[in-house]
Design an enzyme around this catalytic site. Sequence first.
Site, short mmCIF file in Angstrom:
data_model
loop_
_atom_site.label_atom_id
_atom_site.label_comp_id
_atom_site.label_asym_id
_atom_site.label_seq_id
_atom_site.Cartn_x
_atom_site.Cartn_y
_atom_site.Cartn_z
N GLU A 93 35.58 -100.91 -43.57
CA GLU A 93 36.20 -100.05 -44.58
C GLU A 93 37.46 -99.38 -44.08
O GLU A 93 37.66 -99.19 -42.88
CB GLU A 93 35.20 -99.03 -45.12
CG GLU A 93 34.63 -98.08 -44.11
CD GLU A 93 33.67 -97.07 -44.77
OE1 GLU A 93 32.48 -97.41 -44.91
OE2 GLU A 93 34.12 -95.98 -45.12
N CYS A 106 43.81 -94.95 -43.14
CA CYS A 106 42.90 -94.85 -42.00
C CYS A 106 42.22 -96.20 -41.83
O CYS A 106 41.58 -96.69 -42.76
CB CYS A 106 41.87 -93.76 -42.28
SG CYS A 106 40.58 -93.65 -41.05
N CYS A 113 30.27 -100.04 -34.10
CA CYS A 113 30.74 -99.28 -32.94
C CYS A 113 29.57 -99.12 -31.98
O CYS A 113 28.42 -99.03 -32.40
CB CYS A 113 31.22 -97.90 -33.39
SG CYS A 113 31.88 -96.87 -32.07
N CYS A 117 27.91 -91.83 -31.04
CA CYS A 117 28.04 -90.39 -31.33
C CYS A 117 26.97 -89.99 -32.35
O CYS A 117 26.75 -90.67 -33.35
CB CYS A 117 29.42 -90.06 -31.87
SG CYS A 117 30.74 -90.42 -30.69
N CYS A 120 27.67 -89.57 -36.27
CA CYS A 120 28.54 -90.55 -36.92
C CYS A 120 27.76 -91.71 -37.54
O CYS A 120 26.88 -92.29 -36.91
CB CYS A 120 29.53 -91.08 -35.88
SG CYS A 120 30.69 -92.28 -36.55
N GLY A 160 34.78 -97.68 -35.32
CA GLY A 160 35.11 -98.33 -34.06
C GLY A 160 35.82 -97.42 -33.08
O GLY A 160 36.36 -96.38 -33.46
N GLU A 161 35.79 -97.81 -31.82
CA GLU A 161 36.49 -97.07 -30.78
C GLU A 161 37.70 -97.91 -30.35
O GLU A 161 37.54 -98.95 -29.71
CB GLU A 161 35.54 -96.81 -29.60
CG GLU A 161 36.20 -96.31 -28.33
CD GLU A 161 37.15 -95.13 -28.51
OE1 GLU A 161 36.84 -94.17 -29.26
OE2 GLU A 161 38.24 -95.18 -27.91
N SER A 192 42.84 -92.39 -32.38
CA SER A 192 41.82 -91.41 -32.04
C SER A 192 40.76 -92.03 -31.13
O SER A 192 40.25 -93.12 -31.41
CB SER A 192 41.17 -90.92 -33.34
OG SER A 192 40.12 -90.03 -33.06
N SER A 215 38.65 -86.92 -29.66
CA SER A 215 37.50 -86.35 -30.34
C SER A 215 36.72 -85.54 -29.31
O SER A 215 36.02 -86.09 -28.48
CB SER A 215 36.62 -87.47 -30.92
OG SER A 215 37.37 -88.16 -31.87
N LEU A 216 36.90 -84.25 -29.37
CA LEU A 216 36.34 -83.37 -28.33
C LEU A 216 34.95 -82.88 -28.73
O LEU A 216 33.97 -83.12 -28.05
CB LEU A 216 37.31 -82.20 -28.11
CG LEU A 216 36.99 -81.24 -26.99
CD1 LEU A 216 37.04 -81.94 -25.64
CD2 LEU A 216 37.96 -80.05 -27.02
N HIS A 217 34.90 -82.14 -29.83
CA HIS A 217 33.64 -81.70 -30.46
C HIS A 217 32.78 -80.71 -29.67
O HIS A 217 31.86 -80.11 -30.24
CB HIS A 217 32.77 -82.89 -30.88
CG HIS A 217 33.49 -83.85 -31.77
ND1 HIS A 217 34.36 -83.47 -32.76
CD2 HIS A 217 33.47 -85.21 -31.81
CE1 HIS A 217 34.84 -84.54 -33.36
NE2 HIS A 217 34.33 -85.60 -32.81
N ASN A 291 30.69 -83.91 -41.64
CA ASN A 291 30.28 -84.55 -42.90
C ASN A 291 28.81 -84.87 -42.82
O ASN A 291 28.39 -85.59 -41.91
CB ASN A 291 31.02 -85.88 -43.08
CG ASN A 291 32.39 -85.70 -43.66
OD1 ASN A 291 32.58 -84.92 -44.58
ND2 ASN A 291 33.34 -86.42 -43.12
N CYS A 334 32.85 -91.09 -42.65
CA CYS A 334 33.15 -92.31 -41.91
C CYS A 334 31.99 -93.29 -41.95
O CYS A 334 30.89 -92.99 -41.54
CB CYS A 334 33.42 -91.95 -40.46
SG CYS A 334 34.21 -90.35 -40.27
N1 SAH Z 1 36.07 -93.76 -32.09
C1 SAH Z 1 37.20 -92.94 -32.37
C2 SAH Z 1 37.73 -93.08 -33.80
C3 SAH Z 1 36.75 -93.17 -34.92
S1 SAH Z 1 35.89 -91.71 -35.42
C4 SAH Z 1 36.89 -91.49 -32.07
O1 SAH Z 1 35.78 -91.20 -31.68
O2 SAH Z 1 37.80 -90.67 -32.13
C5 SAH Z 1 37.09 -90.66 -36.18
C6 SAH Z 1 36.75 -89.19 -36.09
O3 SAH Z 1 35.72 -88.83 -37.02
C7 SAH Z 1 36.25 -88.77 -34.72
O4 SAH Z 1 36.80 -87.53 -34.37
C8 SAH Z 1 34.76 -88.65 -34.98
O5 SAH Z 1 34.13 -87.89 -34.01
C9 SAH Z 1 34.74 -88.06 -36.36
N2 SAH Z 1 33.46 -88.14 -37.09
C10 SAH Z 1 32.57 -89.14 -37.10
N3 SAH Z 1 31.53 -88.85 -37.88
C11 SAH Z 1 31.77 -87.63 -38.40
C12 SAH Z 1 31.06 -86.78 -39.29
N4 SAH Z 1 29.89 -87.12 -39.80
N5 SAH Z 1 31.63 -85.60 -39.59
C13 SAH Z 1 32.83 -85.24 -39.09
N6 SAH Z 1 33.55 -86.00 -38.25
C14 SAH Z 1 33.01 -87.18 -37.91
#
Ligand code: SAH
Length: 344
Positions: A93, A106, A113, A117, A120, A160-161, A192, A215-217, A291, A334
């Site tokens: 998608e 996007c 992937c 995470c 995700c 994907g990464e 990203s 993507s730090l989080h 999300n 996502c």
């Molecule tokens: N693999 C890469 C790019 C894809 S994810 C990465 O990790 O950056 C794109 C972004 O969406 C990342 O910051 C990821 O952590 C975030 N993401 C994934 N699922 C999410 C969710 N349920 N809510 C908010 N952000 C989310």
Amino acid sequence: MEQIDIKSLTLEELRRELAGHGEKPFRADQLYQWMHEKLAENFTAMTNLPKAFREWLETEYEYVTLEIVEVQRSKLDGTCKYLFRLPDGHVIESVLMRYHHGNSVCISSQAGCRMGCRFCASTIGGLERNLRPSEMLEQIYRIQKDSGERVSNVVVMGTGEPLDNYDHLVRFIRLLTHEKGLHISQRNLTVSTCGIAPGIRRLAEEELTITLALSLHAVTQEKRRELMPIANRYELSEVLDACGYYFQKTGRRLTLEYSLVAGVNDSPEDAKALAELAAPLHAHVNLIPVNPVTERNFVQPREKIIDNFKKNLEKNGINATLRREMGRDIDGACGQLRRKYIES
Ligand code: SAH
């Protein structure tokens, strides 16, 4: 014998390839323009090429195109989610977002992937395969054709990464930003990553001017490891060092992405630590209230908490934006549209 994926070749490679078959260099340029600027759907559409040449191309090369399976349009903000079928049947998608400053797409960099995470949806079924450069480009090409609107920004933030598919990613970037293709400015391209430190260092050496988003989080190694398994491979300090190196080499400010999860990473102390982390990198912070994903039980913090978190960052001199998910009325988060399709 497997056919060459012609849309993944650079102009120089295409010239060499056709020269090897006795074709004049200008034919390669014409063909390149048809593929990457006029976004032709097949060889037949390339009307200023001799018919015999088009027929020969047809037998000799693979011409990758994506099939639109479904488009969901948001009534709230015009966001469109595209579900595409790849030549081998996998589905991916992509999202078209309309902003004041232009249209942004996007894209996915892999089918599935393997990063795992916790919050995700894209990683739930694991990795199917890497996308080829042509398959990354085609997401943008088909969306521009289908919408009839110019795409000015691209973010590699879909499924994907990207740094787990490094060579294809870099080739994709060079094709997308090439002056004889769509010629999207590298500054309007964001990649990203979940934090593959050696990949970040390698990317810093490519002499590109793209924006890198991390993507730090979470602000500590312990907390990050709970949310993102990749932190077991590359420690937070190692990833931040690599980001510092990226900034030093490219002069490009980084973006730190931070998904806010209620009770997990949304305290005032987290905000303060995040500000301390972001400052030396001159980074901009993108806050995304997590999300909700059907298969996961993470919850968004309350409005007030989100607000305070942002104010805390700003008080500490950090530029922060709150990214409200677009297209709330369609399969927002996502990987959700793809998952729904695969499961049905
Ligand atoms: N693999 C890469 C790019 C894809 S994810 C990465 O990790 O950056 C794109 C972004 O969406 C990342 O910051 C990821 O952590 C975030 N993401 C994934 N699922 C999410 C969710 N349920 N809510 C908010 N952000 C989310």
